[in-house]
Design an enzyme around this catalytic site. Structure first.
Site, PDB file in Angstrom:
ATOM      1  N   SER A 125       1.032  33.099 129.265  1.00 37.69           N
ATOM      2  CA  SER A 125       2.448  32.812 129.095  1.00 37.69           C
ATOM      3  C   SER A 125       2.616  31.503 128.300  1.00 37.69           C
ATOM      4  O   SER A 125       2.147  31.417 127.167  1.00 37.69           O
ATOM      5  CB  SER A 125       3.133  32.774 130.461  1.00 37.69           C
ATOM      6  OG  SER A 125       4.532  32.824 130.333  1.00 37.69           O
ATOM      7  N   ASP A 193       6.657  43.974 129.320  1.00 38.61           N
ATOM      8  CA  ASP A 193       6.700  42.519 129.493  1.00 38.61           C
ATOM      9  C   ASP A 193       7.768  41.924 128.574  1.00 38.61           C
ATOM     10  O   ASP A 193       7.660  42.021 127.357  1.00 38.61           O
ATOM     11  CB  ASP A 193       5.321  41.922 129.161  1.00 38.61           C
ATOM     12  CG  ASP A 193       5.233  40.431 129.472  1.00 38.61           C
ATOM     13  OD1 ASP A 193       6.272  39.754 129.529  1.00 38.61           O
ATOM     14  OD2 ASP A 193       4.100  39.943 129.644  1.00 38.61           O
ATOM     15  N   HIS A 205       4.934  40.954 133.629  1.00 39.41           N
ATOM     16  CA  HIS A 205       4.417  39.664 133.168  1.00 39.41           C
ATOM     17  C   HIS A 205       3.563  38.978 134.225  1.00 39.41           C
ATOM     18  O   HIS A 205       2.871  38.004 133.927  1.00 39.41           O
ATOM     19  CB  HIS A 205       5.598  38.760 132.783  1.00 39.41           C
ATOM     20  CG  HIS A 205       5.199  37.496 132.078  1.00 39.41           C
ATOM     21  ND1 HIS A 205       4.609  37.486 130.834  1.00 39.41           N
ATOM     22  CD2 HIS A 205       5.308  36.187 132.452  1.00 39.41           C
ATOM     23  CE1 HIS A 205       4.377  36.240 130.468  1.00 39.41           C
ATOM     24  NE2 HIS A 205       4.780  35.430 131.432  1.00 39.41           N
TER      25      HIS A 205
END
Length: 223
Positions: A125, A193, A205
């Site tokens: 991320s 996602d 995610h």
């Protein structure tokens, strides 16, 4: 001190991620600053992990910790160290750029002290933004991204054996890791996602720990 359960943490991370997606500048408390990057023991491989926004764990509960365990299990003929990138991992402006600086400082120090050591860079991320910046792919304009502050020196580039990124926000703005590092990169974006693929399933995610063995197998083929 009581630490949150994984279920409690997942609920909190969903909330933090939704805040980030919505563009509201409200950040979770940043962790206490660690010591500046410095050289660690000289092992064969050093896994450098940049965690996601608000994610606890030594290297990151969702990705970093399970990937490190999978690497040690899959690559048994090498010695390992690991390094958690020291940065806020929050939605405050400049967070990813702070991580960028710390990652490059650490790799540069290690490379100088340990001339035979190689590196595996892991980013989840916002941590994927940190890794992208550090290898010269700007995350500026991406969710929780920022401008490049430093890049890994050209002399060290061949010692970056593998790059493993998960839920990479730069994909949502049409960027990918290309060029020098492309063949050494595994970039995983789950179906649905919203952070990397424009979907609407935030839980997609949060499931990249399930890709730890895939990542370890990819890295094993590069070292």
């Amino acid at each position: 001190m009581r630490f949150p359960t994984r279920r409690q943490f997942t609920a909190k991370l969903v909330a933090v991620t939704c805040v980030a997606v919505g563009g509201v500048v409200i950040a979770p408390a940043a962790p206490a600053s660690a010591a500046p990057a410095s050289a660690a023991p000289c092992t064969d491989l050093d896994m450098v992990s940049a965690r996601g926004t608000g994610e606890p764990g030594t290297l990151g509960w969702i990705v970093g910790d399970p990937v490190f365990s999978a690497l040690k299990s899959r690559i048994r003929n090498k010695t390992f160290t690991s390094y958690p990138v020291n940065y806020p991992a929050s939605v405050i402006p400049g967070s990813a750029s702070q991580g960028n600086t710390d990652l490059v400082n650490h790799v540069t120090a290690q490379a100088s002290s340990c001339p035979n050591q190689k590196f595996i860079l892991v980013g989840y991320s916002q941590g994927a933004n940190v890794v992208a910046n550090s290898i010269g792919i700007s995350s500026d304009g991406a969710l929780v991204g920022g401008p490049i502050t430093k890049t890994i020196p050209a002399s060290i580039q061949p010692r970056v054996a593998a790059i493993l990124v998960f839920g990479n926000p730069i994909r949502a703005i049409g960027r990918r890791i290309t060029g020098t590092y492309e063949s050494r990169t595994l970039d995983i974006c789950a179906n649905g996602d919203p952070i990397c693929g424009g979907g609407a399933n935030i839980l997609a995610h949060l499931g990249y720990g399930g890709n730890a063995n895939q990542a370890a197998n990819f890295a094993a083929g590069k070292v």
